[in-house]
Write a protein that holds these residues in place. Structure first.
Motif, PDB file in Angstrom:
ATOM      1  N   MET A   1      -1.482  49.059  26.990  1.00 58.63           N
ATOM      2  CA  MET A   1      -2.231  50.008  26.210  1.00 58.63           C
ATOM      3  C   MET A   1      -2.803  49.319  24.978  1.00 58.63           C
ATOM      4  N   VAL A   2      -4.076  49.569  24.697  1.00 56.95           N
ATOM      5  CA  VAL A   2      -4.734  49.023  23.521  1.00 56.95           C
ATOM      6  C   VAL A   2      -5.050  50.186  22.605  1.00 56.95           C
ATOM      7  N   THR A   3      -4.539  50.152  21.405  1.00 63.04           N
ATOM      8  CA  THR A   3      -4.769  51.236  20.473  1.00 63.04           C
ATOM      9  C   THR A   3      -5.464  50.689  19.239  1.00 63.04           C
ATOM     10  N   PRO A   4      -6.528  51.348  18.785  1.00 64.59           N
ATOM     11  CA  PRO A   4      -7.147  50.908  17.541  1.00 64.59           C
ATOM     12  C   PRO A   4      -6.097  50.875  16.432  1.00 64.59           C
ATOM     13  N   ALA A   5      -6.221  49.901  15.550  1.00 60.17           N
ATOM     14  CA  ALA A   5      -5.237  49.693  14.495  1.00 60.17           C
ATOM     15  C   ALA A   5      -5.121  50.885  13.549  1.00 60.17           C
ATOM     16  N   ASN A   6      -6.188  51.657  13.409  1.00 65.38           N
ATOM     17  CA  ASN A   6      -6.108  52.854  12.584  1.00 65.38           C
ATOM     18  C   ASN A   6      -6.650  54.029  13.383  1.00 65.38           C
ATOM     19  N   SER A   7      -6.778  55.157  12.749  1.00 66.84           N
ATOM     20  CA  SER A   7      -7.183  56.358  13.476  1.00 66.84           C
ATOM     21  C   SER A   7      -8.702  56.495  13.613  1.00 66.84           C
ATOM     22  N   THR A   8      -9.431  55.442  13.322  1.00 62.63           N
ATOM     23  CA  THR A   8     -10.878  55.468  13.453  1.00 62.63           C
ATOM     24  C   THR A   8     -11.271  55.765  14.897  1.00 62.63           C
ATOM     25  N   THR A   9     -12.153  56.710  15.048  1.00 64.63           N
ATOM     26  CA  THR A   9     -12.623  57.033  16.387  1.00 64.63           C
ATOM     27  C   THR A   9     -13.823  56.161  16.728  1.00 64.63           C
ATOM     28  N   LEU A  10     -13.754  55.553  17.869  1.00 64.61           N
ATOM     29  CA  LEU A  10     -14.877  54.773  18.379  1.00 64.61           C
ATOM     30  C   LEU A  10     -15.903  55.736  18.958  1.00 64.61           C
ATOM     31  N   PHE A 114     -21.127  45.595  28.212  1.00 68.61           N
ATOM     32  CA  PHE A 114     -19.728  45.773  28.560  1.00 68.61           C
ATOM     33  C   PHE A 114     -19.151  44.545  29.229  1.00 68.61           C
ATOM     34  N   SER A 115     -18.015  44.129  28.729  1.00 64.41           N
ATOM     35  CA  SER A 115     -17.148  43.184  29.445  1.00 64.41           C
ATOM     36  C   SER A 115     -15.737  43.515  28.995  1.00 64.41           C
ATOM     37  N   GLU A 116     -14.792  43.402  29.912  1.00 63.41           N
ATOM     38  CA  GLU A 116     -13.407  43.740  29.592  1.00 63.41           C
ATOM     39  C   GLU A 116     -12.896  42.903  28.423  1.00 63.41           C
ATOM     40  N   GLU A 117     -13.230  41.617  28.411  1.00 60.37           N
ATOM     41  CA  GLU A 117     -12.746  40.734  27.355  1.00 60.37           C
ATOM     42  C   GLU A 117     -13.284  41.154  25.997  1.00 60.37           C
ATOM     43  N   LYS A 118     -14.567  41.469  25.926  1.00 59.70           N
ATOM     44  CA  LYS A 118     -15.161  41.869  24.647  1.00 59.70           C
ATOM     45  C   LYS A 118     -14.624  43.217  24.183  1.00 59.70           C
ATOM     46  N   TYR A 119     -14.404  44.133  25.112  1.00 58.29           N
ATOM     47  CA  TYR A 119     -13.834  45.427  24.740  1.00 58.29           C
ATOM     48  C   TYR A 119     -12.406  45.255  24.239  1.00 58.29           C
ATOM     49  N   GLN A 120     -11.633  44.425  24.909  1.00 56.90           N
ATOM     50  CA  GLN A 120     -10.254  44.152  24.485  1.00 56.90           C
ATOM     51  C   GLN A 120     -10.242  43.653  23.046  1.00 56.90           C
ATOM     52  N   PHE A 122     -12.706  43.869  20.733  1.00 55.86           N
ATOM     53  CA  PHE A 122     -13.280  44.866  19.830  1.00 55.86           C
ATOM     54  C   PHE A 122     -12.236  45.911  19.445  1.00 55.86           C
ATOM     55  N   VAL A 123     -11.558  46.451  20.425  1.00 56.94           N
ATOM     56  CA  VAL A 123     -10.595  47.525  20.190  1.00 56.94           C
ATOM     57  C   VAL A 123      -9.392  47.010  19.393  1.00 56.94           C
ATOM     58  N   SER A 124      -8.976  45.794  19.669  1.00 57.33           N
ATOM     59  CA  SER A 124      -7.799  45.256  18.951  1.00 57.33           C
ATOM     60  C   SER A 124      -8.105  44.962  17.485  1.00 57.33           C
ATOM     61  N   GLU A 125      -9.397  44.806  17.152  1.00 57.82           N
ATOM     62  CA  GLU A 125      -9.777  44.501  15.773  1.00 57.82           C
ATOM     63  C   GLU A 125     -10.163  45.730  14.963  1.00 57.82           C
ATOM     64  N   VAL A 126     -10.212  46.898  15.621  1.00 56.19           N
ATOM     65  CA  VAL A 126     -10.615  48.119  14.914  1.00 56.19           C
ATOM     66  C   VAL A 126      -9.441  48.632  14.101  1.00 56.19           C
TER      67      VAL A 126
END
Length: 126
Positions: A1-10, A114-120, A122-126
């Motif tokens: 599971m990848v969760t944004p670091a804060n509650s910011t909605t993408l 879209f690419s899985e690596e870039k999404y991974q 992006f989401v981990s840095e939010v």
């Protein structure tokens, strides 16, 4: 599971019947990432939003010149798209001509495509 670091909605921008949008949404859902989907056709595309996309990414990056919508334009119309203003008008008239998906988070550079690596990443840095 990848969760944004804060509650910011993408926010994921695109068109719901696009295959790449479907892949991106499946990835986000599978990784339990909270996001809002903004469909250009159903939810609209105003000048402020489109101007923000163009300001950050450039009109050339946003304009999908490899897709069916672009290819269906007559040559004269395609040749007239030489700067941001005519490109913006075309994107407002035909939102399917905008490259997608576009993933956004406040305070973070936009991610186009879209690419899985870039999404991974992006989401981990939010």
């Amino acid at each position: 599971m990848v969760t944004p670091a804060n509650s910011t909605t993408l926010i994921l921008y695109g068109i719901k019947n696009c295959d790449t949008i479907k892949k991106a949404r499946r990835w986000l859902d599978a990784h339990q990432v909270t996001y809002q989907f903004h469909d250009y056709r159903a939810d609209g595309l105003d000048d402020v939003l489109l101007d923000s996309f163009i300001a950050e990414l450039g009109w050339e990056a946003l304009l999908n010149t490899r897709g069916t919508t672009w290819r269906k334009l007559d040559e004269t119309h395609r040749a007239s798209i030489t700067s941001a203003e005519p490109a913006k008008q075309l994107m407002k008239e035909m939102p399917a001509i905008i490259k997608r998906p576009l993933l956004c988070a406040p305070g973070k550079p936009m991610l186009l495509g879209f690419s899985e690596e870039k999404y991974q990443q992006f989401v981990s840095e939010v």
